[in-house]
Structures are given as structure tokens and as C-alpha cells.
Design an enzyme around this catalytic site. Sequence first.
Site, PDB file in Angstrom:
ATOM      1  N   ASP A 142       0.832  -1.197   0.000  1.00  0.00           N
ATOM      2  CA  ASP A 142       0.000   0.000   0.000  1.00  0.00           C
ATOM      3  C   ASP A 142       0.869   1.250   0.000  1.00  0.00           C
ATOM      4  OD1 ASP A 142      -1.925   1.916   0.311  1.00  0.00           O
ATOM      5  OD2 ASP A 142      -2.834   1.045   2.100  1.00  0.00           O
TER       6      ASP A 142
ATOM      7  N   ASP B 264      -1.908   5.586  -5.226  1.00  0.00           N
ATOM      8  CA  ASP B 264      -2.229   4.702  -4.117  1.00  0.00           C
ATOM      9  C   ASP B 264      -2.449   3.278  -4.615  1.00  0.00           C
ATOM     10  OD1 ASP B 264      -3.007   3.558  -1.773  1.00  0.00           O
ATOM     11  OD2 ASP B 264      -4.739   4.844  -1.431  1.00  0.00           O
TER      12      ASP B 264
END
Length: 347
Positions: free
Chosen positions: A43, A227
Amino acid sequence: MVVWSPDNGAVVLAELGYSVDSLEYVVTVGFGTPAVPQTVIIDSGSDFAWIQCKPCGSDECYPQKDPLNISYNEGNGCTGEKLCGFALSYADGSNSTGVYSSDKLTLAPGVAVEGFRFGCGHGQGGWDDMSAGLIGLENSPESLVSQASPSYGGAFSYCLPPTGSSAGFLALGRPSDTSGFAFTPMHPSDHYAVFYKVTLTGISVAGRPLDVPPSAFPHGDYGMILDSGTVITALPAAPYAALRAAFRRAMAAYPPAAPIHPVDTCYNLTGYANVTVPGLALTFLGGATVELDNPSGILVEGCLAFRGFRLRPGHHGNGVIGNVNQRAFEVLYDPEQLRVGFRARAC
């Protein structure tokens, strides 16, 4: 499969998370001594690593693919007056709480980050996949990138594979050859400084630019957050409305399907042997243009992988470029040179 390349640093296999019932991307790395394999989400929008640890009852932890049989050096990550507990919450309402810990993180045989600091989670909520946890890649002292920087520097890249049957990678270190990348500036700001942000200036559908000025996209101290831990790209309402209208016109030959939250442009493609999806390109500050992988980087489960959001008048905010749009590109984050690079057809 985990490989080691002396030119690029540590390189770890990355996969679409079907094995853990997720549309996120995962790597399998070893925690502890001896190393115990754990499948974790990667992430770039998070700054912390955590995994589920014993003791963790069925009402405190969610079911995961890997055995929950690990106990770590709890408290060893504490320094000075720093508290040994951690509590994390995410925008989707999921959360994790536990004890700040440290132990060896093994990336490949003989390749490890000693004394890696992470959270030992004893209580999780809101998670609907079967991963063991999450590894954050943000620009913060607690991320994997920062903790590994003495060995590999602060740069890293990944390639998110377009399908569940293909392989990608997460690489720590800067590639020796960057000639195949299209670069755009990475811009820091006083707002959410740990995020990796770029400036989106335009979108094209089927080769035609949308009639949307660059100022309609998040810019200035804000921008679009890259992201890997978010699936769907989020655009302000005005450019999203223009994108949706153009895409629907180009897909008029196919029957629409019911929206699937949070996306609202979906199609029933059952029975179509060949589907022609219009090309979609993102243009960034400096002129870097990224032709999204077609169709894997445009559609997810039959839906356009974009959504819109509204801001209150007079307020600003960041957009998000999700992992679907990043599929099949090597995305290179280079904080030292304040740039992000995109290399097409890398996995």
C-alpha cells in the site's frame, strides 16, 4: 518466487490478491526468526506495516489465508517515551490495534531488513479479505521503504500485473536504466506530506481530450495521490462527469448493468466474444502521457474504474489514482529526485 538483483535492489513477486479474496495487490514475505511466510497487501497510501498476531480470538481477528501462529518481539520497537501500542483506522472504516513490535523481515533468501518495526495486530475490524496484514510504502519513517533505505536508498517501484494469472513485482531501489520511463514531478506540500502526489492535467477517451481545463483537477498544494492500496480512481465531480459521458458514448453498443458501489458506469458483457473498450489516457504535469492498459487498466468487474467526489465550496482536496489504472506499468517513486516514472508493459 522471490529474486534478488544486485542492480535493482530487492525484488519480490507481487500478485493480484485473488488468493486472499481481494482486488488489492499482495506480496509474500517472511516475518521473524525463523521466517514465517505472510501474505500482505502492498500500500503506497499507507505509512505503517502490521500483521495479525497471536493472541487474537475469532471476535478480534478476521480469517486469513496464512496460519495465525506468530508471536513477535512485542515492545522492541519502542524508543524513548514512545508508546508501545498502535491504533490505525482507514478511510473505508477498517482498523487495526495492537502492540508496536520489531523483528527480522525477510524479502528473499539472505536478504532481510533486521529489526524491522511493525504492528502486531491483536484486534482488527472491517476487513473482508484473507491477507495477513499490510505493508505501507509511504514517505514516512515507519514504512518499509524508509526502514530499508540504508541498503537500497529511498526509491522503489512496482508493477501491478493486469490479471490474476500474471506476475508483477515490488522492487526496492532505483533501476539502473530509466530510459523507458515517462516522468512527471512528484510534489510535496504541507498537507498530507507522506503521500506521493502528482498533478493530473488531462484525460483522453478514444484519443480525444476531454474538454476540461487542467485547473479542474486537484493541483497546487494538493494533487492526485498515487495509491496502490485503493482500487478505484477518484476524480473531482466536474472532470469525472466529462469522463463518464465520453466513455458512455463510446460504449453505447453494450448494455448497461446496475452500478456497483462506489462506481456507477457498469456493463453487462456476458455473451460478447469481443469487446472493444475505448482507449483511455492520463496526462500529467510536464507532458507525461500514460495510455492505460486496455481493458485491464480501464474496467474492473465490467465497470469503469473511476468515481467522482464533491468538495464543499471553497474547500480543496486530493484525488486518488487507484491500482486498476496502474496495472501493467512499472511505477517508479523517486523522492530524492522528486519525480514519478511510468514504464508501460512492464509485467
